[in-house]
Design a protein around this motif. Structure first.
Motif, PDB file in Angstrom:
ATOM      1  N   VAL A  50       0.839  -1.203   0.000  1.00 33.79           N
ATOM      2  CA  VAL A  50       0.000   0.000   0.000  1.00 33.79           C
ATOM      3  C   VAL A  50       0.873   1.251   0.000  1.00 33.79           C
ATOM      4  O   VAL A  50       0.674   2.172  -0.802  1.00 33.79           O
ATOM      5  CB  VAL A  50      -0.971   0.014   1.201  1.00 33.79           C
ATOM      6  N   ARG A  51       1.858   1.287   0.887  1.00 32.03           N
ATOM      7  CA  ARG A  51       2.727   2.470   0.964  1.00 32.03           C
ATOM      8  C   ARG A  51       3.476   2.699  -0.357  1.00 32.03           C
ATOM      9  O   ARG A  51       3.603   3.828  -0.813  1.00 32.03           O
ATOM     10  CB  ARG A  51       3.693   2.334   2.126  1.00 32.03           C
ATOM     11  N   SER A  53       2.433   1.748  -3.297  1.00 32.06           N
ATOM     12  CA  SER A  53       1.456   2.118  -4.328  1.00 32.06           C
ATOM     13  C   SER A  53       1.091   3.592  -4.270  1.00 32.06           C
ATOM     14  O   SER A  53       0.654   4.162  -5.264  1.00 32.06           O
ATOM     15  CB  SER A  53       0.183   1.273  -4.185  1.00 32.06           C
ATOM     16  N   GLU A  54       1.261   4.199  -3.107  1.00 30.67           N
ATOM     17  CA  GLU A  54       0.901   5.609  -2.934  1.00 30.67           C
ATOM     18  C   GLU A  54       1.973   6.563  -3.451  1.00 30.67           C
ATOM     19  O   GLU A  54       1.760   7.764  -3.483  1.00 30.67           O
ATOM     20  CB  GLU A  54       0.619   5.889  -1.452  1.00 30.67           C
ATOM     21  N   ARG A  55       3.088   6.034  -3.850  1.00 31.51           N
ATOM     22  CA  ARG A  55       4.179   6.832  -4.405  1.00 31.51           C
ATOM     23  C   ARG A  55       4.087   6.824  -5.932  1.00 31.51           C
ATOM     24  O   ARG A  55       3.818   5.774  -6.518  1.00 31.51           O
ATOM     25  CB  ARG A  55       5.530   6.257  -3.972  1.00 31.51           C
ATOM     26  N   LYS A  58       6.190   4.221  -7.254  1.00 37.52           N
ATOM     27  CA  LYS A  58       6.049   2.968  -6.493  1.00 37.52           C
ATOM     28  C   LYS A  58       7.354   2.570  -5.811  1.00 37.52           C
ATOM     29  O   LYS A  58       7.696   1.399  -5.684  1.00 37.52           O
ATOM     30  CB  LYS A  58       5.513   1.843  -7.378  1.00 37.52           C
ATOM     31  N   GLU A 163       1.360  11.058   7.123  1.00 34.39           N
ATOM     32  CA  GLU A 163       1.240  11.077   5.678  1.00 34.39           C
ATOM     33  C   GLU A 163       0.507   9.864   5.149  1.00 34.39           C
ATOM     34  O   GLU A 163       0.088   9.834   4.012  1.00 34.39           O
ATOM     35  CB  GLU A 163       2.633  11.155   5.039  1.00 34.39           C
ATOM     36  N   HIS A 164       0.385   8.832   5.965  1.00 37.04           N
ATOM     37  CA  HIS A 164      -0.236   7.588   5.475  1.00 37.04           C
ATOM     38  C   HIS A 164      -1.454   7.347   6.259  1.00 37.04           C
ATOM     39  O   HIS A 164      -2.141   6.698   6.560  1.00 37.04           O
ATOM     40  CB  HIS A 164       0.749   6.428   5.599  1.00 37.04           C
TER      41      HIS A 164
END
Length: 164
Positions: A50-51, A53-55, A58, A163-164
């Motif tokens: 998940v973390r 994928s949020e970039r 990636k 941030e997450h």
């Protein structure tokens, strides 16, 4: 602080606190078991995907993953090693910093995340969200935001979590 200065919980507060502790533990154990059964990954592995994928690219530094998840660097290294062997992530030297290491999600990791997200959301709904009415759920969100705000203010090293 002595016992006479302690603001003890009243019986209702004690019951609610224990319900929170037991419920949180059972919820996370259930979500982890469902993720392992359906997709062969742990909740920690899912959270790493998940973390990433949020970039936009990636990619995330290993140290940032550890900080955002509140895990030790060695625990994250072990988890990422397992994910790398499964073809979900690859590690690369960080650009511009020879000591740093980046974790990069692979196409296989992205495909697994897309499938696992459905399982995760279904579990969160079935075991948590849908059990509370809208007002109770909103109140829980307000309480946990207040807790987070206070603890983040007291511990700036945790700022990456926000941030997450």
């Amino acid at each position: 602080m002595t016992g006479s200065e302690t603001r003890w919980l009243d019986p209702d507060q004690q019951n609610d606190w224990r319900a929170y502790l037991v419920g949180s533990t059972l919820l996370m154990d259930t979500l982890d078991r469902e993720m392992r059964t359906e997709h062969g990954i742990s909740m920690a592995e899912y959270e790493i995907l998940v973390r990433l994928s949020e970039r936009p690219d990636k990619t995330l530094r290993m140290a940032q993953i550890a900080e955002s998840m509140q895990h030790s660097r060695s625990r994250v290294t072990h988890t990422v090693s397992r994910m790398e062997k499964a073809g979900l992530i690859r590690r690369e030297a960080a650009e511009g910093d020879k000591r740093g290491v980046d974790a990069v999600m692979t196409a296989a990791g992205w495909e697994l995340l897309q499938a696992a997200a459905h399982t995760h959301v279904a579990g969160v709904r079935a075991h948590f969200v849908d059990l509370a009415d809208k007002d109770d759920f909103a109140a829980l969100g307000r309480v946990m935001n207040a807790v987070s705000d206070q603890l983040l203010e007291e511990n700036p090293k945790f700022e990456d979590i926000r941030e997450h």
